[in-house]
Design an enzyme around this catalytic site. Structure first.
Site, PDB file in Angstrom:
ATOM      1  N   GLY A 172       1.054  -1.293   0.415  1.00  0.00           N
ATOM      2  CA  GLY A 172       0.068  -0.073   0.087  1.00  0.00           C
ATOM      3  C   GLY A 172       1.010   1.458   0.164  1.00  0.00           C
ATOM      4  O   GLY A 172       0.334   1.776  -0.659  1.00  0.00           O
ATOM      5  N   HIS A 173       1.839   1.162   0.542  1.00  0.00           N
ATOM      6  CA  HIS A 173       2.771   2.382   0.909  1.00  0.00           C
ATOM      7  C   HIS A 173       3.425   2.876  -0.817  1.00  0.00           C
ATOM      8  O   HIS A 173       3.853   3.624  -0.934  1.00  0.00           O
ATOM      9  CB  HIS A 173       3.471   2.283   1.768  1.00  0.00           C
ATOM     10  CG  HIS A 173       3.149   2.003   3.337  1.00  0.00           C
ATOM     11  ND1 HIS A 173       3.219   0.672   4.244  1.00  0.00           N
ATOM     12  CD2 HIS A 173       2.806   3.257   4.002  1.00  0.00           C
ATOM     13  CE1 HIS A 173       2.196   1.268   5.203  1.00  0.00           C
ATOM     14  NE2 HIS A 173       2.575   2.452   5.284  1.00  0.00           N
ATOM     15  N   ASP A 194      -7.608   4.799   4.620  1.00  0.00           N
ATOM     16  CA  ASP A 194      -7.041   5.598   5.713  1.00  0.00           C
ATOM     17  C   ASP A 194      -8.694   6.852   5.653  1.00  0.00           C
ATOM     18  O   ASP A 194      -8.006   7.903   4.936  1.00  0.00           O
ATOM     19  CB  ASP A 194      -5.967   5.866   5.915  1.00  0.00           C
ATOM     20  CG  ASP A 194      -5.678   4.848   6.599  1.00  0.00           C
ATOM     21  OD1 ASP A 194      -6.601   3.656   7.265  1.00  0.00           O
ATOM     22  OD2 ASP A 194      -4.453   4.613   6.414  1.00  0.00           O
TER      23      ASP A 194
HETATM   24  O1  PAF Z   1      -1.932   7.105   7.321  1.00  0.00           O
HETATM   25  C1  PAF Z   1       0.013   6.753   8.266  1.00  0.00           C
HETATM   26  O2  PAF Z   1       0.283   6.511   8.809  1.00  0.00           O
HETATM   27  C2  PAF Z   1      -0.154   7.984   9.085  1.00  0.00           C
HETATM   28  O3  PAF Z   1      -1.120   8.737  10.327  1.00  0.00           O
HETATM   29  C3  PAF Z   1       0.290   8.921   8.593  1.00  0.00           C
HETATM   30  C4  PAF Z   1      -0.268   9.965   8.023  1.00  0.00           C
HETATM   31  C5  PAF Z   1       1.879   8.980   8.098  1.00  0.00           C
HETATM   32  C6  PAF Z   1       0.721  10.273  10.289  1.00  0.00           C
HETATM   33  O4  PAF Z   1       1.175  10.148  11.291  1.00  0.00           O
END
Ligand code: PAF
Length: 281
Positions: A38-39, A155
């Site tokens: 996902g990242h 999210d």
């Molecule tokens: O989605 C996330 O991993 C976190 O909420 C974020 C946006 C990096 C903020 O710490």
């Protein structure tokens, strides 16, 4: 790939980059590490459209509640750096807490998310969570001054609250929402899927199936939220549905869906694992 651990080094880099490359764009991918596909999709989106991609890896204490274990959150520094380097990321920013919050007093949030968006759904049982998210995201935006920042649609509530902050504070950047990454069978990817048994996985497939059923119903012309929810719940029958809502981008329940401003959010518990999915219409 360069790795910065201090805000000073990051600021120095940003100043130099901007003065030497005034036309070039910076993309920011904020993460808390333990990177997965996902990242990676966010990183790839940034690499595709920006000249310089900065990935931040920071487990942010202010978004964890008292009962949520900040210390237990997975930290996988070496694996994360490997993923970033392999993908072609230019800069990784991985500060210690003392860099992002130099004084204890800075752990207090100074800018709060609108309660109507922050205290519902995911925020209902996580008081203060979205204030902490906004606090760190705003700090990152101010440090990096990116042209674009990339967030996943998975999210959804977080994404909408960040978009609202950017709009309300006239922040000079574009938020790029990125699609949910799914496995071949449609299950939204999540590190929590690993806790499911094979039969749990089979049950979990009904979550995306319920959203697909809603999509088909919308294509048939159904706009009534009550009816769309009924269709989704029929597919989810027998599962523990924590919530299923049809809302606008301010997270208010709506009776009729409207194109480009409707979101269907669902949370289902399977084998004790909380699984989120959603549909943007
Ligand atoms: O989605 C996330 O991993 C976190 O909420 C974020 C946006 C990096 C903020 O710490």
């Amino acid at each position: 790939m360069q790795i910065f651990t201090t805000t000073q080094d990051l600021r120095t880099f940003i100043c130099q980059f901007k003065s030497q490359n005034p036309q070039k764009t910076i993309g920011l991918v904020p993460t808390m590490g333990a990177l997965h596909k996902g990242h990676l999709s966010l990183i790839e989106a940034s690499l595709t459209v920006c000249d310089c991609t900065i990935v931040s890896i920071f487990v942010n204490p202010t978004q964890f509640g008292e009962n949520e274990d900040f210390n237990q959150y997975p930290r996988k520094k070496e694996a994360d750096l490997h993923i970033c380097a392999k993908a072609g990321v230019e800069i990784v920013f991985m500060p210690e807490v003392s860099q992002m919050y130099p004084l204890d007093s800075t752990l207090q949030t100074t800018f709060n998310a609108p309660a109507a968006m922050a205290n519902v759904l995911e925020g209902k049982t996580r008081q203060g969570h979205f204030n902490g998210v906004l606090q760190v995201v705003l700090k990152l935006f101010n440090l990096v001054r990116p042209d674009k920042a990339f967030f996943g649609r998975k999210d959804a509530q977080q994404l909408l609250i960040i978009q609202k902050m950017v709009q309300d504070l006239f922040l000079p950047l574009e938020i790029v929402p990125c699609p949910i990454v799914r496995n071949e069978e449609g299950l939204a990817l999540s590190s929590r899927n690993a806790y499911l048994s094979p039969s749990g996985i089979t049950q979990a497939l009904r979550i995306s199936a319920s959203l697909n059923a809603v999509t088909k119903a919308i294509m048939r012309g159904i706009k009534d939220s009550y009816e769309l929810k009924r269709i989704a719940l029929e597919v989810l029958e027998g599962l523990e549905v924590e919530y299923l809502v049809i809302v606008n981008h301010e997270l208010q329940n709506i009776e009729q869906i409207q194109k480009n401003s409707t979101l269907i959010l669902v949370v289902v518990r399977i084998e004790g694992v909380r699984l989120l999915d959603n549909l943007w219409f």
